[in-house]
Motif scaffolding. Sequence first.
Motif, PDB file in Angstrom:
ATOM      1  N   ARG A 124      38.387 -27.911  71.003  1.00 58.39           N
ATOM      2  CA  ARG A 124      37.171 -27.460  71.682  1.00 58.39           C
ATOM      3  C   ARG A 124      37.559 -27.050  73.087  1.00 58.39           C
ATOM      4  NH1 ARG A 124      32.749 -26.417  68.983  1.00 58.39           N
ATOM      5  NH2 ARG A 124      31.366 -27.294  70.533  1.00 58.39           N
ATOM      6  N   GLY A 125      37.063 -25.908  73.510  1.00 61.70           N
ATOM      7  CA  GLY A 125      37.321 -25.408  74.850  1.00 61.70           C
ATOM      8  C   GLY A 125      36.018 -25.146  75.589  1.00 61.70           C
ATOM      9  N   ILE A 126      36.069 -25.222  76.893  1.00 66.10           N
ATOM     10  CA  ILE A 126      34.898 -24.977  77.740  1.00 66.10           C
ATOM     11  C   ILE A 126      35.155 -23.696  78.526  1.00 66.10           C
ATOM     12  CG2 ILE A 126      33.446 -25.903  79.579  1.00 66.10           C
ATOM     13  CD1 ILE A 126      33.400 -27.636  77.107  1.00 66.10           C
ATOM     14  N   ASP A 127      34.205 -22.756  78.486  1.00 62.97           N
ATOM     15  CA  ASP A 127      34.370 -21.512  79.234  1.00 62.97           C
ATOM     16  C   ASP A 127      33.747 -21.632  80.623  1.00 62.97           C
ATOM     17  OD1 ASP A 127      31.665 -21.299  78.837  1.00 62.97           O
ATOM     18  OD2 ASP A 127      31.774 -19.592  77.477  1.00 62.97           O
ATOM     19  N   HIS A 171      33.315 -24.077  72.906  1.00 61.76           N
ATOM     20  CA  HIS A 171      33.704 -23.159  71.836  1.00 61.76           C
ATOM     21  C   HIS A 171      34.836 -23.789  71.044  1.00 61.76           C
ATOM     22  CE1 HIS A 171      31.401 -19.794  73.461  1.00 61.76           C
ATOM     23  NE2 HIS A 171      31.876 -20.129  74.648  1.00 61.76           N
ATOM     24  N   THR A 172      34.850 -23.519  69.748  1.00 61.35           N
ATOM     25  CA  THR A 172      35.967 -23.960  68.917  1.00 61.35           C
ATOM     26  C   THR A 172      37.111 -22.976  69.081  1.00 61.35           C
ATOM     27  OG1 THR A 172      34.431 -24.916  67.321  1.00 61.35           O
ATOM     28  CG2 THR A 172      36.675 -24.534  66.576  1.00 61.35           C
ATOM     29  N   LEU A 173      38.309 -23.510  69.273  1.00 62.08           N
ATOM     30  CA  LEU A 173      39.511 -22.700  69.413  1.00 62.08           C
ATOM     31  C   LEU A 173      40.455 -23.024  68.265  1.00 62.08           C
ATOM     32  CD1 LEU A 173      40.077 -23.171  73.229  1.00 62.08           C
ATOM     33  CD2 LEU A 173      39.099 -21.186  72.088  1.00 62.08           C
ATOM     34  N   PHE A 174      41.193 -22.033  67.823  1.00 59.26           N
ATOM     35  CA  PHE A 174      42.119 -22.177  66.711  1.00 59.26           C
ATOM     36  C   PHE A 174      43.519 -21.862  67.223  1.00 59.26           C
ATOM     37  CE2 PHE A 174      37.968 -20.951  65.255  1.00 59.26           C
ATOM     38  CZ  PHE A 174      37.707 -21.888  64.267  1.00 59.26           C
ATOM     39  N   ASP A 194      40.332 -17.193  69.116  1.00 61.32           N
ATOM     40  CA  ASP A 194      38.896 -17.453  69.060  1.00 61.32           C
ATOM     41  C   ASP A 194      38.373 -17.617  67.645  1.00 61.32           C
ATOM     42  OD1 ASP A 194      38.542 -17.377  71.841  1.00 61.32           O
ATOM     43  OD2 ASP A 194      38.403 -15.186  71.818  1.00 61.32           O
ATOM     44  N   SER A 195      39.101 -17.109  66.656  1.00 57.95           N
ATOM     45  CA  SER A 195      38.623 -17.203  65.275  1.00 57.95           C
ATOM     46  C   SER A 195      39.785 -17.502  64.331  1.00 57.95           C
ATOM     47  CB  SER A 195      37.935 -15.898  64.852  1.00 57.95           C
ATOM     48  OG  SER A 195      38.884 -14.866  64.731  1.00 57.95           O
ATOM     49  N   GLU A 196      39.426 -17.981  63.159  1.00 59.93           N
ATOM     50  CA  GLU A 196      40.450 -18.277  62.156  1.00 59.93           C
ATOM     51  C   GLU A 196      41.117 -17.012  61.640  1.00 59.93           C
ATOM     52  OE1 GLU A 196      39.896 -21.506  59.216  1.00 59.93           O
ATOM     53  OE2 GLU A 196      37.852 -21.556  60.023  1.00 59.93           O
TER      54      GLU A 196
END
Length: 105
Positions: A21-24, A30-33, A54-56
């Motif tokens: 999980r990241g904070i902008d 936001h979920t980070l991959f 940002d996405s899978e």
Amino acid sequence: MDDRQETETSFGNQLWYFEGRGIDATDSAHTLFGVVEYSLQYGLSELVEDGVYDSETQREKFRSLYEREIVSPTWENPAHRWLAAGVIAVTTVFTIFLLLTKLTK
């Protein structure tokens, strides 16, 4: 995710996936991959490449590139044979040119 052991003829690889999980800047979570690739050389792990996406689907693009690196070149590929034939032909022509210029002087 993937683990290829080191052998006598090739180095090993490890591919690790993680999610976090990241904070902008607006304090939204936001979920980070992520992905980390290690090379195993003589029993030691060395970081080769890493990335956070940002996405899978973006992370899966890295996986497809990783899979393509594993395929070693073979002489079965016609382009490799043409390249070898071209190098031999150019070397032969250049050697003959050098011999002719030395002999005519």
